[in-house]
Design a protein around this motif. Structure first.
Motif, PDB file in Angstrom:
ATOM      1  N   LEU A 136       0.830  -1.192   0.000  1.00 48.53           N
ATOM      2  CA  LEU A 136       0.000   0.000   0.000  1.00 48.53           C
ATOM      3  C   LEU A 136       0.872   1.253   0.000  1.00 48.53           C
ATOM      4  O   LEU A 136       1.801   1.378   0.817  1.00 48.53           O
ATOM      5  CB  LEU A 136      -0.902  -0.013   1.241  1.00 48.53           C
ATOM      6  N   HIS A 137       0.583   2.169  -0.933  1.00 51.13           N
ATOM      7  CA  HIS A 137       1.273   3.466  -0.996  1.00 51.13           C
ATOM      8  C   HIS A 137       0.256   4.577  -0.716  1.00 51.13           C
ATOM      9  O   HIS A 137      -0.816   4.617  -1.333  1.00 51.13           O
ATOM     10  CB  HIS A 137       1.904   3.685  -2.375  1.00 51.13           C
ATOM     11  N   ILE A 138       0.590   5.454   0.212  1.00 51.42           N
ATOM     12  CA  ILE A 138      -0.266   6.585   0.565  1.00 51.42           C
ATOM     13  C   ILE A 138       0.501   7.865   0.279  1.00 51.42           C
ATOM     14  O   ILE A 138       1.618   8.063   0.781  1.00 51.42           O
ATOM     15  CB  ILE A 138      -0.688   6.525   2.042  1.00 51.42           C
ATOM     16  N   ASN A 139      -0.078   8.706  -0.584  1.00 54.56           N
ATOM     17  CA  ASN A 139       0.585   9.940  -1.022  1.00 54.56           C
ATOM     18  C   ASN A 139       1.981   9.657  -1.573  1.00 54.56           C
ATOM     19  O   ASN A 139       2.946  10.402  -1.317  1.00 54.56           O
ATOM     20  CB  ASN A 139       0.653  10.956   0.127  1.00 54.56           C
ATOM     21  N   GLY A 140       2.082   8.554  -2.303  1.00 57.16           N
ATOM     22  CA  GLY A 140       3.329   8.220  -2.982  1.00 57.16           C
ATOM     23  C   GLY A 140       4.343   7.480  -2.141  1.00 57.16           C
ATOM     24  O   GLY A 140       5.374   7.039  -2.670  1.00 57.16           O
ATOM     25  N   GLN A 144       4.929   0.893   6.013  1.00 57.19           N
ATOM     26  CA  GLN A 144       5.905  -0.028   6.584  1.00 57.19           C
ATOM     27  C   GLN A 144       5.294  -1.416   6.718  1.00 57.19           C
ATOM     28  O   GLN A 144       4.187  -1.582   7.235  1.00 57.19           O
ATOM     29  CB  GLN A 144       6.348   0.484   7.954  1.00 57.19           C
ATOM     30  N   LEU A 145       6.025  -2.429   6.243  1.00 54.75           N
ATOM     31  CA  LEU A 145       5.577  -3.824   6.335  1.00 54.75           C
ATOM     32  C   LEU A 145       6.639  -4.654   7.031  1.00 54.75           C
ATOM     33  O   LEU A 145       7.839  -4.501   6.760  1.00 54.75           O
ATOM     34  CB  LEU A 145       5.315  -4.418   4.949  1.00 54.75           C
ATOM     35  N   LYS A 182       1.579 -13.637   6.650  1.00 55.93           N
ATOM     36  CA  LYS A 182       1.063 -12.628   7.570  1.00 55.93           C
ATOM     37  C   LYS A 182       2.098 -11.510   7.753  1.00 55.93           C
ATOM     38  O   LYS A 182       3.287 -11.779   7.923  1.00 55.93           O
ATOM     39  CB  LYS A 182       0.740 -13.285   8.920  1.00 55.93           C
ATOM     40  N   PHE A 183       1.626 -10.275   7.695  1.00 55.44           N
ATOM     41  CA  PHE A 183       2.489  -9.115   7.874  1.00 55.44           C
ATOM     42  C   PHE A 183       1.872  -8.166   8.898  1.00 55.44           C
ATOM     43  O   PHE A 183       0.651  -8.150   9.086  1.00 55.44           O
ATOM     44  CB  PHE A 183       2.663  -8.349   6.559  1.00 55.44           C
ATOM     45  N   VAL A 184       2.719  -7.358   9.522  1.00 57.87           N
ATOM     46  CA  VAL A 184       2.250  -6.222  10.309  1.00 57.87           C
ATOM     47  C   VAL A 184       2.417  -4.984   9.441  1.00 57.87           C
ATOM     48  O   VAL A 184       3.536  -4.678   8.993  1.00 57.87           O
ATOM     49  CB  VAL A 184       3.024  -6.062  11.629  1.00 57.87           C
ATOM     50  N   GLU A 185       1.320  -4.301   9.170  1.00 57.85           N
ATOM     51  CA  GLU A 185       1.328  -3.089   8.358  1.00 57.85           C
ATOM     52  C   GLU A 185       1.177  -1.883   9.284  1.00 57.85           C
ATOM     53  O   GLU A 185       0.252  -1.850  10.101  1.00 57.85           O
ATOM     54  CB  GLU A 185       0.175  -3.129   7.355  1.00 57.85           C
ATOM     55  N   HIS A 193      -1.408  -2.997  12.323  1.00 61.09           N
ATOM     56  CA  HIS A 193      -2.387  -4.077  12.317  1.00 61.09           C
ATOM     57  C   HIS A 193      -1.892  -5.194  11.402  1.00 61.09           C
ATOM     58  O   HIS A 193      -0.958  -5.020  10.622  1.00 61.09           O
ATOM     59  CB  HIS A 193      -3.754  -3.569  11.834  1.00 61.09           C
ATOM     60  N   SER A 194      -2.546  -6.334  11.510  1.00 66.03           N
ATOM     61  CA  SER A 194      -2.176  -7.510  10.727  1.00 66.03           C
ATOM     62  C   SER A 194      -2.862  -7.504   9.366  1.00 66.03           C
ATOM     63  O   SER A 194      -4.024  -7.124   9.255  1.00 66.03           O
ATOM     64  CB  SER A 194      -2.567  -8.773  11.500  1.00 66.03           C
ATOM     65  N   ILE A 195      -2.125  -7.900   8.329  1.00 69.95           N
ATOM     66  CA  ILE A 195      -2.721  -8.128   7.012  1.00 69.95           C
ATOM     67  C   ILE A 195      -2.232  -9.486   6.504  1.00 69.95           C
ATOM     68  O   ILE A 195      -1.200 -10.002   6.942  1.00 69.95           O
ATOM     69  CB  ILE A 195      -2.377  -7.031   5.990  1.00 69.95           C
ATOM     70  N   LEU A 196      -2.986 -10.060   5.558  1.00 73.12           N
ATOM     71  CA  LEU A 196      -2.648 -11.359   5.004  1.00 73.12           C
ATOM     72  C   LEU A 196      -2.372 -11.255   3.510  1.00 73.12           C
ATOM     73  O   LEU A 196      -2.925 -10.392   2.825  1.00 73.12           O
ATOM     74  CB  LEU A 196      -3.785 -12.361   5.238  1.00 73.12           C
TER      75      LEU A 196
END
Length: 278
Positions: A136-140, A144-145, A182-185, A193-196
């Motif tokens: 995920l990119h926010i404002n370019g 952090q993952l 599983k990653f922490v974003e 939070h956790s993402i898959l």
């Protein structure tokens, strides 16, 4: 005669009690908290199919979407929020409105179908959002993952819709181990939070989206198994979610059922009572 009058009076009192109880429940559901049962796996592993929670409707204030919808097709009942509070619809404002925060898990009305959805707010008004290589990119800037092992579950039909999970270790048979990365974003502002991740697919690389004023960009934590703002609502996705379509914020799971119904208490997950939602 007196006995008949007493009997009739008792029936009327019972009816009045039921009506008052329904009115109180309706007011409580409209103004304070709305129950919500997780029907799909788009928010795993933060929320599991069968999680039962209450949505805080005071968090963002009130709009037409705050009014309850009652839909029971089997007996022909179809009362939509717009039938009751349509006079509040159309200006994208709220009464006693509160500003959603990035990272909130929010329940909202789908901009086209009116169905209730639950996703995480990742993009705020005026920002640009893009997925590049699954990041995920926010404002370019990439978020952090950090790799956080795997999420594992048993493959097989889940919940009342009997949905089967998708697995990073390929299609597996019923009863086999289903694995996802599983990653922490960590979002701008520090919310983690956790993402898959399941695989690389089209939704992992998107155009740049500019979130309109008064709208929000929503995504599921189970990134490869979520219909969200990455797909326009005219194409079957969610698109940008108007401020007035928000129902409230979810913060805690009350209990969770691993079976086909939340009434099947023997299938309740013992480790998810009053679980805080991150």
């Amino acid at each position: 005669m007196a006995k008949e009058a007493k009997s009739g009076g008792g029936f009327l009192e019972t009816v009045k009690t039921i009506v008052y109880a329904l009115l109180i429940a309706g007011v409580f559901r409209t103004l304070f908290y709305q129950p919500f049962w997780i029907p799909s796996g788009s928010m795993k592993d933060t929320l599991l199919i069968g999680d039962f929670l209450f949505v805080n409707k005071m968090a963002y204030g009130y709009s037409y979407a705050s009014c309850p919808s009652v839909k029971i097709p089997s007996i022909g009942i179809n009362i939509d929020a717009t039938h009751l509070c349509g006079w509040l619809d159309g200006d994208n404002t709220r009464i006693l409105g509160g500003e959603p925060e990035r990272g909130d898990i929010a329940v909202f009305r789908h901009p086209v179908t009116g169905g209730d959805f639950i996703k995480r707010i990742v993009g705020l008004p005026g920002e640009t959002i893009q997925m590049k290589g699954g990041v995920l990119h926010i404002n370019g800037e990439p978020v952090q993952l950090q790799l956080d092992g795997t999420f594992e579950e048993t493959a097989g039909p889940q919940g009342p819709q009997r949905l089967r999970p998708r697995c990073a270790n390929g299609p597996v048979g019923t009863g086999a181990l289903c694995i996802k990365e599983k990653f922490v974003e960590t979002l701008p502002g520090g919310h983690a939070h956790s993402i898959l991740n399941i695989t690389m697919q089209g939704s992992d690389n998107t155009p740049v989206y500019t979130v309109p004023e008064g709208h929000y960009f929503m995504m599921g934590d189970n990134r490869d198994n979520s219909s969200d703002s990455r797909v326009p609502n005219i194409a079957g996705g969610v698109g940008f979610v108007p401020y007035e379509n928000l129902l409230g914020r979810a913060s805690r799971v009350m209990f969770s059922s691993a079976g086909r119904s939340m009434l099947f208490f023997w299938t309740w997950r013992g480790d998810r009572f009053f679980e805080k939602i991150e």
